[in-house]
Design a protein around this motif. Structure first.
Motif, PDB file in Angstrom:
ATOM      1  N   VAL A 171       0.870  -1.405  -0.307  1.00 46.87           N
ATOM      2  CA  VAL A 171       0.491   0.085   0.034  1.00 46.87           C
ATOM      3  C   VAL A 171       1.213   0.998   0.105  1.00 46.87           C
ATOM      4  CG1 VAL A 171      -0.464  -0.255   2.615  1.00 46.87           C
ATOM      5  CG2 VAL A 171      -2.131   0.652   1.255  1.00 46.87           C
ATOM      6  N   MET A 172       2.046   0.593   0.524  1.00 50.82           N
ATOM      7  CA  MET A 172       2.750   2.705   0.780  1.00 50.82           C
ATOM      8  C   MET A 172       3.978   2.769  -0.439  1.00 50.82           C
ATOM      9  SD  MET A 172       6.446   2.129   1.213  1.00 50.82           S
ATOM     10  CE  MET A 172       7.655   3.794   0.263  1.00 50.82           C
ATOM     11  N   ILE A 173       3.781   1.512  -1.152  1.00 51.69           N
ATOM     12  CA  ILE A 173       4.574   1.279  -2.385  1.00 51.69           C
ATOM     13  C   ILE A 173       3.565   2.214  -3.583  1.00 51.69           C
ATOM     14  CG2 ILE A 173       5.702   0.515  -3.994  1.00 51.69           C
ATOM     15  CD1 ILE A 173       6.808  -1.481  -2.606  1.00 51.69           C
ATOM     16  N   HIS A 174       1.737   1.709  -3.586  1.00 52.10           N
ATOM     17  CA  HIS A 174       1.420   2.262  -4.388  1.00 52.10           C
ATOM     18  C   HIS A 174       1.288   3.712  -4.088  1.00 52.10           C
ATOM     19  CE1 HIS A 174      -2.292   2.570  -6.500  1.00 52.10           C
ATOM     20  NE2 HIS A 174      -2.579   3.296  -5.860  1.00 52.10           N
ATOM     21  N   PHE A 175       1.051   4.556  -3.057  1.00 50.07           N
ATOM     22  CA  PHE A 175       0.993   5.818  -2.890  1.00 50.07           C
ATOM     23  C   PHE A 175       2.071   6.357  -2.820  1.00 50.07           C
ATOM     24  CE2 PHE A 175      -3.065   4.307  -0.459  1.00 50.07           C
ATOM     25  CZ  PHE A 175      -4.015   4.901  -1.489  1.00 50.07           C
ATOM     26  N   VAL A 176       3.249   6.142  -2.694  1.00 47.54           N
ATOM     27  CA  VAL A 176       4.729   6.808  -3.394  1.00 47.54           C
ATOM     28  C   VAL A 176       5.072   6.863  -4.608  1.00 47.54           C
ATOM     29  CG1 VAL A 176       7.125   6.603  -3.101  1.00 47.54           C
ATOM     30  CG2 VAL A 176       5.806   6.395  -0.954  1.00 47.54           C
ATOM     31  N   ILE A 177       4.394   5.649  -5.671  1.00 46.64           N
ATOM     32  CA  ILE A 177       4.713   5.585  -6.817  1.00 46.64           C
ATOM     33  C   ILE A 177       3.446   6.410  -7.371  1.00 46.64           C
ATOM     34  CG2 ILE A 177       4.446   4.910  -8.775  1.00 46.64           C
ATOM     35  CD1 ILE A 177       5.647   1.604  -7.676  1.00 46.64           C
ATOM     36  N   GLN A 178       2.477   6.152  -6.342  1.00 44.59           N
ATOM     37  CA  GLN A 178       1.268   8.459  -7.262  1.00 44.59           C
ATOM     38  C   GLN A 178       2.393   9.315  -7.189  1.00 44.59           C
ATOM     39  OE1 GLN A 178      -0.585   6.780  -9.506  1.00 44.59           O
ATOM     40  NE2 GLN A 178      -0.330   4.771  -8.432  1.00 44.59           N
ATOM     41  N   ASP A 179       2.365   9.561  -6.165  1.00 43.75           N
ATOM     42  CA  ASP A 179       3.558  10.551  -5.535  1.00 43.75           C
ATOM     43  C   ASP A 179       4.392  10.984  -6.551  1.00 43.75           C
ATOM     44  OD1 ASP A 179       1.611  10.841  -3.338  1.00 43.75           O
ATOM     45  OD2 ASP A 179       2.597  10.380  -1.818  1.00 43.75           O
ATOM     46  N   LEU A 180       5.623   9.936  -6.899  1.00 49.95           N
ATOM     47  CA  LEU A 180       6.453  10.272  -7.928  1.00 49.95           C
ATOM     48  C   LEU A 180       6.111  11.136  -8.448  1.00 49.95           C
ATOM     49  CD1 LEU A 180       8.923   7.268  -6.051  1.00 49.95           C
ATOM     50  CD2 LEU A 180       9.667   9.683  -6.349  1.00 49.95           C
ATOM     51  N   LEU A 181       5.417   9.281  -9.343  1.00 51.49           N
ATOM     52  CA  LEU A 181       4.381  10.294 -10.748  1.00 51.49           C
ATOM     53  C   LEU A 181       4.415  11.653 -11.167  1.00 51.49           C
ATOM     54  CD1 LEU A 181       2.991   7.028 -11.340  1.00 51.49           C
ATOM     55  CD2 LEU A 181       5.431   7.835 -12.484  1.00 51.49           C
ATOM     56  N   LYS A 182       3.308  12.021 -10.139  1.00 52.29           N
ATOM     57  CA  LYS A 182       2.770  13.492 -10.463  1.00 52.29           C
ATOM     58  C   LYS A 182       3.645  14.235  -9.476  1.00 52.29           C
ATOM     59  CE  LYS A 182      -1.107  12.466  -7.696  1.00 52.29           C
ATOM     60  NZ  LYS A 182      -1.293  12.159  -6.469  1.00 52.29           N
ATOM     61  N   MET A 183       5.311  14.073  -9.373  1.00 47.92           N
ATOM     62  CA  MET A 183       6.177  14.616  -9.533  1.00 47.92           C
ATOM     63  C   MET A 183       6.690  14.842 -10.411  1.00 47.92           C
ATOM     64  SD  MET A 183       8.304  13.908  -6.052  1.00 47.92           S
ATOM     65  CE  MET A 183       9.997  14.342  -5.841  1.00 47.92           C
ATOM     66  N   GLY A 184       6.775  13.947 -10.915  1.00 45.19           N
ATOM     67  CA  GLY A 184       7.421  14.418 -12.875  1.00 45.19           C
ATOM     68  C   GLY A 184       8.915  13.227 -13.310  1.00 45.19           C
ATOM     69  N   PHE A 185       8.079  11.743 -12.475  1.00 43.86           N
ATOM     70  CA  PHE A 185       8.953  10.970 -12.204  1.00 43.86           C
ATOM     71  C   PHE A 185       8.961  10.350 -13.705  1.00 43.86           C
ATOM     72  CE2 PHE A 185      11.053  11.903  -8.392  1.00 43.86           C
ATOM     73  CZ  PHE A 185      12.287  11.116  -8.563  1.00 43.86           C
ATOM     74  N   LYS A 186       9.264   9.319 -14.307  1.00 44.01           N
ATOM     75  CA  LYS A 186       8.884   8.510 -15.574  1.00 44.01           C
ATOM     76  C   LYS A 186       8.819   7.014 -15.337  1.00 44.01           C
ATOM     77  CE  LYS A 186       9.321  11.604 -19.306  1.00 44.01           C
ATOM     78  NZ  LYS A 186       9.458  12.836 -18.459  1.00 44.01           N
ATOM     79  N   GLY A 187       8.697   6.013 -15.157  1.00 41.89           N
ATOM     80  CA  GLY A 187       8.162   4.650 -14.367  1.00 41.89           C
ATOM     81  C   GLY A 187       9.770   4.156 -15.021  1.00 41.89           C
ATOM     82  N   ASP A 188      10.880   4.216 -15.809  1.00 42.48           N
ATOM     83  CA  ASP A 188      11.820   3.814 -15.572  1.00 42.48           C
ATOM     84  C   ASP A 188      12.314   4.347 -15.020  1.00 42.48           C
ATOM     85  OD1 ASP A 188      12.351   5.877 -17.065  1.00 42.48           O
ATOM     86  OD2 ASP A 188      13.262   4.492 -18.430  1.00 42.48           O
ATOM     87  N   GLN A 189      12.401   5.729 -13.678  1.00 43.17           N
ATOM     88  CA  GLN A 189      12.904   5.736 -13.199  1.00 43.17           C
ATOM     89  C   GLN A 189      12.526   5.578 -11.728  1.00 43.17           C
ATOM     90  OE1 GLN A 189      12.367  10.393 -14.841  1.00 43.17           O
ATOM     91  NE2 GLN A 189      14.249  10.701 -13.849  1.00 43.17           N
ATOM     92  N   ILE A 190      11.950   4.809 -11.429  1.00 43.25           N
ATOM     93  CA  ILE A 190      11.493   4.326 -10.464  1.00 43.25           C
ATOM     94  C   ILE A 190      11.544   3.017 -10.005  1.00 43.25           C
ATOM     95  CG2 ILE A 190       9.528   3.879  -8.164  1.00 43.25           C
ATOM     96  CD1 ILE A 190       7.971   6.052 -10.458  1.00 43.25           C
ATOM     97  N   ILE A 191      12.164   2.468  -9.318  1.00 38.28           N
ATOM     98  CA  ILE A 191      12.810   0.759  -8.848  1.00 38.28           C
ATOM     99  C   ILE A 191      11.821   0.230  -7.512  1.00 38.28           C
ATOM    100  CG2 ILE A 191      14.430  -0.913  -8.426  1.00 38.28           C
ATOM    101  CD1 ILE A 191      14.528   1.324 -11.430  1.00 38.28           C
ATOM    102  N   THR A 192      11.115  -0.737  -7.641  1.00 35.56           N
ATOM    103  CA  THR A 192      10.979  -1.143  -6.758  1.00 35.56           C
ATOM    104  C   THR A 192      10.554  -2.643  -6.505  1.00 35.56           C
ATOM    105  OG1 THR A 192       8.812  -0.879  -5.069  1.00 35.56           O
ATOM    106  CG2 THR A 192       8.316  -1.196  -7.938  1.00 35.56           C
TER     107      THR A 192
END
Lengths: 277, 338
Positions: free
Chosen positions: A214-235
Motif C-alpha cells: 500500500v505504501m509502494i502504491h501511494f509513493v509511486i503515485q506521488d513520484l509520478l505526480k512529481m514528474g518521475f518517469k516509469g523507468d526512474q522508479i525502481i521497486t
C-alpha cells in the motif's frame, strides 16, 4: 549426484540484534568455510531460510556484499518460520539457500542522484544497496533517504540512519505515521509527506521504493505526480513463494517469476505485467 | 517401423519387467487408470484415456524432499532414495506432450533433481488415438491424435496388430531385446496407420484456435468472461489435479518427532485463494482473477516463457472433471469469436 537445488545449507547464528519492536537482525555464517568465503550476492537478492521442523520462508538479505564473510537478515516475527527464527539464540544452526532473484540495478545508476523511499521493514533490502553505494560513494550523486514507519518504536537501523545523514552530500529524513506515546520529535505523516521537503534534480534522479504494497502504491503515485518517469522508479514485488527457483508457480505474473525475474522491477515493467503491486 | 501382433503384447510387456515396473492402462472399479502390469491379469484397456495423466510418475502428488534430524547444533539432511525404473505402455499423445512441457519447465534453468531422477528412469511407450476421447481437442493444438515425438516407442492399433515407431535408442533397445516378437512393417501397414490418423481427425468436435486465442487474450484482461465463466467453480482444484502440464506445488515441513522432520513438496492449485495469500494481503482475491490466471498461464505465459512450449495439451480432462461444468474452450471460443 549433482547439487540438490532445494537443499538448505547449514548456517550458524553469530549475532542477534533487537532492531525494533518485533524485529530482529540476525548475523549468519555458513558452517562450510569454503562456502562462507565464496558466498556472494547483489543487494536486493533474497534467500530461503529454513527453521528445521518448522519450514522455509523467503527473506531478503540486508547486509551488503562489500562486507564479506557473513550475511545479515532483518526479520519481523509475522509467520510460523519468522516467529520460530525469533526464538533462536546465538550459536543455533538454521538453514539457508540462495541468493535468488535479480537484485537492484547498481552500475546502471552510476552518476545519478539516488532517492530512497522506504517504509517499515522495507528499509532492510534497501540498506544492502545503500551501504554498497556509500562504499563506492564517488560513483553516485546526491543520496537522499526518506524513511517512514507506523510509529517510532518500529524504526529500524536507527544508528546507521544517523551515520548516513552525517556523510557528505547525503540527506536522511524520517517520519512516523502516528506518535502514540508522544516521544517522537520528528515529522508526523506517511513517508510520501517527506517528498515535498526535498529538492530533486528530476532528470538525473532514480528512486528506489520499498515497503508494504500500500505504501509502494501511494509513493509511486506521488513520484509520478512529481514528474518521475516509469523507468526512474525502481521497486520490489512481494509475492508468495515456495521454491525461489521459478518452479513452484506461486509468484508467477505474466511471463515473469518474481523469484527469478524479480523481485526488483521498474514501475514501467510492472505496468507491462498488468497485475497489481 | 515394426509390427507386433496383439497376441504378443503380453509377452512383450513381460519382457520389459525385471528391473522395471511396467505400467499399463487398466480399468479398475469403473475408472481407467495406469496400474502395474500383472501377467496373471493382462486385461489392458486399449480404448480411451486414463482419468488422470501419468504425470505422477515424474511429479508425484506428494513427494518427500528431505528428512531433517537435529541433534544440538548437528543437523543431518537426507534426501530421498533413487526412484524406481518405470516403463509406461499406452501413454496417449496428449500426455506425451504433457511430459514434454514438464521437462521444459522442470529441467530448464535450475534443474529439479527429483524430477530429473524420475524422468531419467522413465521410458514412454505411447499409443496413438484412433478416435477422439471425451472432451479432447488435441487435434487443434497439433499434439494428437497421433504423436510426432516425445516417445521412446509409439504404438498404433491396426486391429489385430500394432505398428510400432521407434523414437529413441532406449526404445529400440527394448525391441532388440525381444526381437523374436516383432516383424518388419510393410508399406501397407504404414498406409493403414495414415488412414487411421485421418479418420481419427474426423471424429473431433471441440476445437481451440490457440494462436488466435493467444494473440487476442491481452485485450480480454478486463473482460466480464472471467467472472461469468468461473461463477460455478466450487474450488475443488480438480482442473489442476488432472492437468498433464500443471506443475505448481507447495512445500511444507512436518515434525515427525522431537528432533526429526520431513519436508514435503505437494501439488497446489492456482484456483485456491490461498495460492497467493501472503502475510498481509492476497494478490488474487476473486475467482475471476484466478480463472484468468489459469487460462493466461496455459495459453500465453507458458509458450512465451518456454519458447513455444504448450501449456495445454488438449486432453480435455479439466472439462470432464469439473463439477461446475466449467469449460475453458468455451471461454477461449468467446475470445476467438468476439
Amino acid at each position: 549426484m549433482k547439487e540438490n537445488i532445494y537443499e538448505p545449507r547449514l548456517v550458524t547464528i553469530k549475532n542477534i540484534r533487537d532492531e525494533a519492536e518485533g524485529i530482529k537482525t540476525f548475523t549468519l555464517t555458513f558452517n562450510d568455510p569454503a562456502l562462507n568465503a565464496a558466498f556472494d550476492y547483489r543487494p536486493g537478492q533474497f534467500g530461503e531460510v529454513t527453521i528445521f521442523g518448522v519450514g522455509e520462508a523467503p527473506i531478503s538479505i540486508t547486509s551488503s556484499p562489500v562486507n564479506k564473510g557473513y550475511l545479515e537478515l532483518t526479520v519481523a516475527a509475522v509467520g510460523d518460520v519468522t516467529r520460530a527464527l525469533h526464538l533462536k539464540r546465538v550459536g543455533d544452526v538454521i538453514g539457508f539457500r540462495g541468493p535468488y532473484g535479480n537484485g537492484f540495478p547498481f552500475a546502471e545508476v552510476y552518476n545519478k542522484d539516488i532517492l530512497f523511499v522506504a517504509g517499515g521493514i522495507g528499509l532492510a533490502p534497501l540498506r544492502s544497496l545503500i551501504n554498497q553505494m556509500f562504499a563506492e560513494r564517488d560513483k553516485f550523486g546526491k543520496i537522499c533517504i526518506l524513511y517512514g514507519c507506523r510509529y517510532p518504536r518500529l524504526l529500524c537501523f536507527t544508528e546507521e540512519l544517523g551515520k548516513w545523514s552525517d556523510l557528505s552530500d547525503s540527506e536522511v529524513l524520517l517520519t512516523c505515521d502516528t506518535n502514540p506515546e508522544s516521544d517522537w520529535q520528528g515529522n508526523i505523516g506517511v513517508v510520501g509527506s517527506l517528498l515535498p521537503k526535498i529538492e530533486v534534480d528530476l532528470p538525473n534522479t532514480v528512486a528506489f521504493v520499498c515497503g508494504p504494497p500500500v505504501m509502494i502504491h501511494f509513493v509511486i503515485q506521488d513520484l509520478l505526480k512529481m514528474g518521475f518517469k516509469g523507468d526512474q522508479i525502481i521497486t520490489t514485488m512481494e509475492r508468495r513463494m515456495e521454491c525461489g527457483l521459478g518452479k513452484c508457480g506461486h509468484c508467477n505474473i505474466g511471463v515473469k517469476y518474481v523469484c527469478q525475474d524479480g523481485p526488483v522491477f521498474s514501475y514501467q515493467q510492472l505496468q507491462e505485467l498488468g497485475e497489481k503491486i | 517401423m515394426k509390427i507386433l501382433a496383439k497376441t504378443k503384447l503380453v509377452d512383450f510387456l513381460k519382457s520389459l519387467q525385471g528391473d522395471s515396473e511396467v505400467l499399463v492402462p487398466l480399468k479398475r472399479n469403473g475408472d481407467l487408470l495406469f496400474g502395474t502390469f500383472d501377467p496373471e491379469q493382462p486385461d489392458i484397456e486399449l480404448k480411451g484415456k486414463t482419468a488422470i495423466p501419468p504425470k505422477e510418475y515424474v511429479f508425484p502428488q506428494r513427494e518427500k524432499l528431505f528428512t531433517f534430524e537435529t541433534n544440538g547444533n548437528k543437523v543431518d539432511i537426507r534426501d530421498q532414495a533413487s526412484p524406481p525404473k518405470r516403463i509406461i505402455w499406452g501413454i496417449r499423445p496428449c500426455d506425451l506432450q504433457g511430459i514434454k512441457t514438464l521437462d521444459t519447465i522442470y529441467l530448464s534453468g535450475y534443474s529439479d533433481n527429483y524430477y530429473q531422477a524420475r524422468r531419467q528412469n522413465l521410458i514412454l511407450l505411447g499409443l496413438n488415438c484412433n478416435e477422439c476421447c471425451d472432451a479432447g481437442f488435441c487435434h487443434s493444438l497439433q499434439t494428437g491424435p497421433f504423436a510426432k515425438d516425445g516417445f521412446d516407442l509409439m504404438f498404433t492399433d491396426l486391429g489385430d496388430k500394432f505398428l510400432v515407431a521407434i523414437g529413441t535408442e532406449a526404445g529400440k533397445a527394448l525391441i532388440d531385446k525381444s526381437r523374436g516378437l516383432f516383424t518388419e512393417a510393410m508399406a501397407s501397414d504404414e498406409r493403414k496407420a495414415d488412414e487411421l490418423e485421418r479418420s481419427s481427425w474426423a471424429t473431433f468436435e471441440r476445437r481451440v484456435d490457440a494462436k488466435v486465442a493467444k494473440a487476442r487474450l491481452p485485450k480480454f484482461w478486463n473482460d466480464a468472461c472471467w467472472a461469468k465463466d468461473s461463477a460455478s467453480c466450487i474450488l475443488c482444484g480438480g482442473c489442476n489435479w488432472v492437468c498433464p502440464t500443471c506443475h505448481c506445488f507447495n512445500v511444507e515441513d512436518t515434525a515427525t518427532g522431537a528432533r526429526t522432520s520431513v519436508r514435503i513438496k505437494y501439488w497446489d492449485s492456482c484456483q485456491f485463494g490461498g495460492f497467493t495469500q501472503m502475510a498481509a494481503e492476497n494478490t488474487r482475491q476473486t475467482q475471476a482473477e484466478r480463472y484468468r490466471q489459469r487460462v493466461f498461464h496455459k495459453m500465453s505465459y507458458t509458450p512465451d516463457k518456454y519458447d513455444g512450449a504448450l501449456g495445454c495439451t488438449g486432453c480435455g480432462r479439466c472439462i470432464e472433471v469439473c463439477p461446475g461444468e466449467i469449460d475453458f474452450t468455451v471461454t477461449l471460443g468467446r475470445i476467438t469469436q468476439k
